[in-house]
Design an enzyme around this catalytic site. Structure first.
Site, mmCIF file in Angstrom:
data_model
loop_
_atom_site.group_PDB
_atom_site.id
_atom_site.type_symbol
_atom_site.label_atom_id
_atom_site.label_comp_id
_atom_site.label_asym_id
_atom_site.label_seq_id
_atom_site.Cartn_x
_atom_site.Cartn_y
_atom_site.Cartn_z
ATOM 1 N N ARG A 103 -15.652 7.453 -1.593
ATOM 2 C CA ARG A 103 -14.388 8.088 -2.012
ATOM 3 C C ARG A 103 -14.088 9.270 -1.099
ATOM 4 N NH1 ARG A 103 -14.558 11.835 -5.595
ATOM 5 N NH2 ARG A 103 -15.967 10.861 -7.080
ATOM 6 N N ASP A 235 9.346 8.337 4.923
ATOM 7 C CA ASP A 235 8.815 7.015 4.604
ATOM 8 C C ASP A 235 9.274 6.083 5.724
ATOM 9 O OD1 ASP A 235 8.393 4.412 3.707
ATOM 10 O OD2 ASP A 235 8.774 4.911 1.619
ATOM 11 N N LYS A 260 2.922 -3.569 4.473
ATOM 12 C CA LYS A 260 3.989 -4.232 5.226
ATOM 13 C C LYS A 260 3.501 -4.570 6.652
ATOM 14 C CE LYS A 260 6.469 -3.290 1.507
ATOM 15 N NZ LYS A 260 5.844 -2.241 0.751
HETATM 16 C C1 LIG Z 1 10.166 1.830 1.704
HETATM 17 C C2 LIG Z 1 8.945 1.647 0.847
HETATM 18 N N1 LIG Z 1 8.147 2.695 0.621
HETATM 19 C C3 LIG Z 1 7.048 2.586 -0.124
HETATM 20 C C4 LIG Z 1 6.682 1.407 -0.690
HETATM 21 C C5 LIG Z 1 5.452 1.346 -1.536
HETATM 22 O O1 LIG Z 1 4.456 0.641 -0.870
HETATM 23 P P1 LIG Z 1 3.320 -0.190 -1.619
HETATM 24 O O2 LIG Z 1 3.936 -1.417 -2.175
HETATM 25 O O3 LIG Z 1 2.331 -0.443 -0.568
HETATM 26 O O4 LIG Z 1 2.821 0.672 -2.722
HETATM 27 C C6 LIG Z 1 7.489 0.275 -0.490
HETATM 28 C C7 LIG Z 1 7.166 -1.056 -1.065
HETATM 29 O O5 LIG Z 1 6.459 -1.237 -1.980
HETATM 30 C C8 LIG Z 1 8.649 0.409 0.292
HETATM 31 O O6 LIG Z 1 9.460 -0.604 0.487
HETATM 32 N N1 LIG Z 2 7.019 -5.296 -9.145
HETATM 33 C C1 LIG Z 2 6.857 -4.318 -8.099
HETATM 34 C C2 LIG Z 2 7.884 -4.541 -7.070
HETATM 35 C C3 LIG Z 2 7.351 -4.240 -5.719
HETATM 36 S S1 LIG Z 2 8.600 -4.143 -4.495
HETATM 37 C C4 LIG Z 2 7.689 -4.140 -2.990
HETATM 38 C C5 LIG Z 2 8.415 -3.718 -1.766
HETATM 39 N N2 LIG Z 2 8.429 -2.321 -1.579
HETATM 40 C C6 LIG Z 2 9.798 -4.224 -1.615
HETATM 41 O O1 LIG Z 2 10.720 -3.432 -1.393
HETATM 42 O O2 LIG Z 2 9.996 -5.438 -1.682
HETATM 43 C C7 LIG Z 2 6.994 -2.938 -8.702
HETATM 44 O O3 LIG Z 2 7.327 -2.818 -9.883
HETATM 45 O O4 LIG Z 2 6.713 -1.956 -8.035
#
Ligand SMILES: Cc1ncc(COP(=O)(O)O)c(C=O)c1O
Ligand SMILES: N[C@@H](CCSC[C@H](N)C(=O)O)C(=O)O
Length: 453
Positions: A103, A235, A260
């Site tokens: 951790r 972000d 991603k």
């Molecule tokens: C622009 C953006 N930031 C943050 C996140 C959060 O990332 P994660 O799904 O890895 O928690 C997402 C998608 O989930 C995203 O599309």
């Molecule tokens: N069910 C999920 C949805 C995740 S969306 C993941 C990604 N960032 C996108 O934009 O497609 C939740 O509730 O977070």
């Protein structure tokens, strides 16, 4: 709270890893001193010192394939070892050695974190269990009674955090502005600075945004935020550091969802914070260790493997996306296309000034939820799934999927329409992808016409 890394000396691009380690008290990825050195270690050391000098001049693509940093591995393995361990045997009861508990730190994680810090020109990087875990840690920089400033068009999960957790569980003020307008950002910062108001301590930017690919002026916002002592976190999940490096534009923190493009194969969840300045690094590391939201060794290893092909994948994906955007723009069923690489994008020039590609995420409107649904469901190569950045092409309807947690009235207020479709271009043959879209559009057109009779 620390107010960013503006006071750190030296240019970012030439800072050595050793400097980075000392800044954020990360431990160098070497075996404990009590381990016997082999002749291979000496060879590795020599090569490592040769690479040290090459780092600044070599391109990101090369640095990712050859990995900037190496473990002091007696077998000199080409793929890094996975330290799948929770604990480390300590040199003594009162001596922790380089690592004591995963951790707190793990050599495989250190490799990933150092690689990310290197390509982002950051002083330190921190790998988390997900992008949201990384964002949640950034939110720890703000104290109860202080404010967070965010955009209107943002990822649904971030909106959920800002709408439900930050104000109700953490006592933070959250304000949304149109981040594409620097004047709105400045006005909000000035208002926060007025006597009796909640000062803005964090400005959270997405550029391009998820899902409408709006583009904000990262350098201008970072400059105005700094005047007011606010930390800027970008972000950067849609561009990733291959196409855009927020720290070079003046941000304090660059966040990327490793789920991603970094991993790139829809098989990892992770998030990275690349950070400028010792105080911020220390504060982020404190929370990562204290709250235990770090990435696991195996996920770090997969992310490290993903990094090696990230540039190649992203370039191909962006090439495909540009062709898909042109197809969509010319299609009579499409009312509006959002893609940062299109000349018709309202901020295409700004985007080109701060990023090196339009990327591979596109969204479009048809004006009809039914038509959009048919298109999405009739494609054969595009997987209907949330997330983006995979080698596989993906298609989704944000209001029903990634942004379903954003209350309907907020979506309406912000013009986030139900018929919006989002595409993440993969690495397949572009002819096959366009052919698939053509047949899906043709099917949808027929079905909608039949339904209307
Ligand atoms: C622009 C953006 N930031 C943050 C996140 C959060 O990332 P994660 O799904 O890895 O928690 C997402 C998608 O989930 C995203 O599309
Ligand atoms: N069910 C999920 C949805 C995740 S969306 C993941 C990604 N960032 C996108 O934009 O497609 C939740 O509730 O977070």
């Amino acid at each position: 709270m620390a107010s960013g890394g503006a006071n750190v000396t030296g240019t970012r691009s030439t800072r050595s890893l050793a400097h980075r380690f000392s800044l954020c008290r990360r431990r160098a990825p070497t075996f404990p001193a009590k381990k016997k050195k082999s002749m291979f270690t000496t060879r590795g050391d020599l090569r490592a010192s040769a690479q040290e000098g090459d780092k600044v001049s070599r391109s990101i693509q090369t640095r990712l394939v050859h990995m900037t940093d190496k473990l002091d591995d007696p077998f000199d393995s080409v793929a890094p070892p996975i330290y799948q361990t929770a604990t480390f045997n300590q040199p003594g009861a009162t001596d922790f050695g380089p690592y004591d508990y995963s951790r707190s730190g793990n050599p495989t994680r250190t490799l990933l974190e150092n690689q990310m810090a290197d390509i982002e020109n950051a002083d330190g990087a921190f790998a988390f269990a997900s992008g949201m875990a990384a964002i949640a840690t950034v939110m720890r920089l703000v104290k109860p009674g202080e404010s967070v400033l965010a955009g209107n068009d943002i990822y649904g999960g971030t909106q959920r955090f800002l709408g439900k957790i930050a104000p109700n569980k953490q006592g933070l003020h959250v304000r949304h502005v149109d981040m594409t307008k620097v004047d709105e950002v400045r006005a909000a910062l000035e208002e926060g600075a007025a006597e009796g108001n909640a000062p803005v301590k964090l400005v959270l930017i997405e550029s391009p945004t998820n899902p409408r690919l709006e583009v904000c002026d990262i350098a201008a916002i970072s400059a105005v935020a700094k005047e007011h002592g606010a930390v800027v976190c970008v972000d950067n999940s849609i561009m990733a550091p291959i196409f855009q490096r927020p720290i070079d534009l003046g941000a304090d923190i660059s966040m990327t969802s490793a789920t991603k493009f970094i991993a790139g194969h829809s098989d990892v969840t992770g998030g990275i914070l690349s950070v400028v300045g010792k105080d911020l690094c220390d504060e982020i590391y404190f929370h990562q260790n204290a709250e235990g939201n770090m990435m696991s060794p195996f996920e770090c290893w997969l992310a490290l493997r993903g990094l090696k092909t990230m540039a190649l994948r992203m370039e191909k994906q962006a090439e495909n996306a540009a062709r898909i955007a042109a197809f969509l723009e010319a299609h009579p069923m499409v009312k509006r296309v959002n893609y940062a690489g299109l000349a018709s994008h309202p901020n295409s020039a700004l985007h080109a000034s701060q990023a090196s590609s339009g990327g591979s995420i596109i969204s479009f409107e048809t004006g009809s939820v039914e038509a959009s649904r048919r298109i999405v469901e009739d494609t054969k190569l595009f997987k209907i799934t949330v997330s983006f950045g995979s080698v596989t092409s993906l298609i989704s309807m944000p209001c029903y999927m990634s942004h379903a947690s954003v209350p309907a009235e907020i979506r309406r207020e912000r013009g986030l329409v139900d018929d919006l479709v989002r595409i993440s271009a993969g690495i397949e043959s572009i002819e096959d992808l366009i052919g698939d879209l053509e047949q899906a559009f043709a099917g949808a057109e027929k079905a909608v016409a039949a339904g209307a009779q």
